[in-house]
Design an enzyme around this catalytic site. Sequence first.
Site, PDB file in Angstrom:
ATOM      1  N   GLU A 162       0.830  -1.200   0.000  1.00  0.00           N
ATOM      2  CA  GLU A 162       0.000   0.000   0.000  1.00  0.00           C
ATOM      3  C   GLU A 162       0.869   1.256   0.000  1.00  0.00           C
ATOM      4  O   GLU A 162       2.056   1.211   0.289  1.00  0.00           O
ATOM      5  CB  GLU A 162      -0.925   0.021   1.218  1.00  0.00           C
ATOM      6  CG  GLU A 162      -0.267  -0.345   2.543  1.00  0.00           C
ATOM      7  CD  GLU A 162       0.883   0.517   2.966  1.00  0.00           C
ATOM      8  OE1 GLU A 162       0.755   1.763   2.875  1.00  0.00           O
ATOM      9  OE2 GLU A 162       1.920  -0.016   3.390  1.00  0.00           O
ATOM     10  N   GLY A 302       6.629  -0.182   4.080  1.00  0.00           N
ATOM     11  CA  GLY A 302       5.387  -0.391   3.353  1.00  0.00           C
ATOM     12  C   GLY A 302       5.678  -0.689   1.894  1.00  0.00           C
ATOM     13  O   GLY A 302       6.713  -1.253   1.551  1.00  0.00           O
ATOM     14  N   GLU A 303       4.748  -0.315   1.011  1.00  0.00           N
ATOM     15  CA  GLU A 303       4.870  -0.518  -0.433  1.00  0.00           C
ATOM     16  C   GLU A 303       4.819  -1.986  -0.847  1.00  0.00           C
ATOM     17  O   GLU A 303       4.945  -2.303  -2.022  1.00  0.00           O
ATOM     18  CB  GLU A 303       6.180   0.067  -0.988  1.00  0.00           C
ATOM     19  CG  GLU A 303       6.406   1.536  -0.749  1.00  0.00           C
ATOM     20  CD  GLU A 303       7.741   2.018  -1.298  1.00  0.00           C
ATOM     21  OE1 GLU A 303       8.457   1.234  -1.979  1.00  0.00           O
ATOM     22  OE2 GLU A 303       8.081   3.190  -1.059  1.00  0.00           O
ATOM     23  N   GLY A 304       4.702  -2.919   0.093  1.00  0.00           N
ATOM     24  CA  GLY A 304       4.819  -4.331  -0.229  1.00  0.00           C
ATOM     25  C   GLY A 304       6.247  -4.831  -0.203  1.00  0.00           C
ATOM     26  O   GLY A 304       6.525  -5.960  -0.640  1.00  0.00           O
TER      27      GLY A 304
END
Length: 333
Positions: A162, A302-304
Amino acid sequence: MFRLDTLDDLQGLAARLPQLDKGAAAQARERQAQLTKPPGSLGRLEDLAVFMAGWRGTDRPRIERAQALVFAGNHGVCAQGINVFPQEVTTGMVANFAAGGAAINQLCRVAGADLKVVALDLDRPTADFTQGPAMSADETLEALNRGAAAVDPQADVLLLGEMGIGNSTISAALALAVFGGTAQDWTGHGAGADAALMDRKTRAVAAAAARHAGLGPGATLAALGGREQAAICGAVLAARAARIAVLLDGFICTAAVAPLHAADPALLDHCIVSHCSAEAGHRALLAAMGKVPLLDLGMRLGEGTGAAVALSVLRHALAAHDGMATFAEAGIG
């Protein structure tokens, strides 16, 4: 294609979705016992191979297609001064993803995952959840179904991440609403909050949870979540419908699916939490959900990114499971 018609459909949904193929899992476990190694000597790698066998329905699963989805959204609660960076950064980071310049781009390239970024109405933040529901039921369903539609049904594994300025505050509120405790238990520093900002974050989380207390899982997602949280839930459900295993990222992804856990913990049986985030509250959240993270590297981007690193571990697990010789094949014993 998976689609949810109403948020109330979350209730009882787990029983209508595919279940672990116990036969395939048992065959994979039997194969593990025959491979040229002491039983259990590859530790959790063995469990990962059995897990993948059960969800992919084959005793020797492989990852031919790994999909990574990053959902991006903006949040009205930023009006409370809870964010270190302005919301324009969400749009800027989406452009950075598209240009290949973010951490997740590099990690997906190395791990062998096809990355897709889905920006969810960034020019239209959700409402401030301290003043009312963040989203209507229709807005929540729209975002959830957009997340579901983004899933490639041919993937063998799905990585979820996300991006959204302010979404660590959203995550703390969801965790508090679903699992209780205090706002202080779940609220962390996010992108680098100082003491004054932390105070505003904590007060916003407490106010939102109090305002929206006592709601069902779908209504909680609408009242406290964001579009990227709803999309993550939709992607998780679509993956389950297609028997795709899911690698969740850290605190924000885990909190995003807390309403699914509240509806039925079995909705997350096909999900692995990739890593334990350094963000405050994640260890408690994992304990509450009964999830053991695959990695613990002090990550909190984050960001995966944690999911991408975990994918490499999963590939190692399946390579050993599929490629090793059995004792009979090696002429040992």
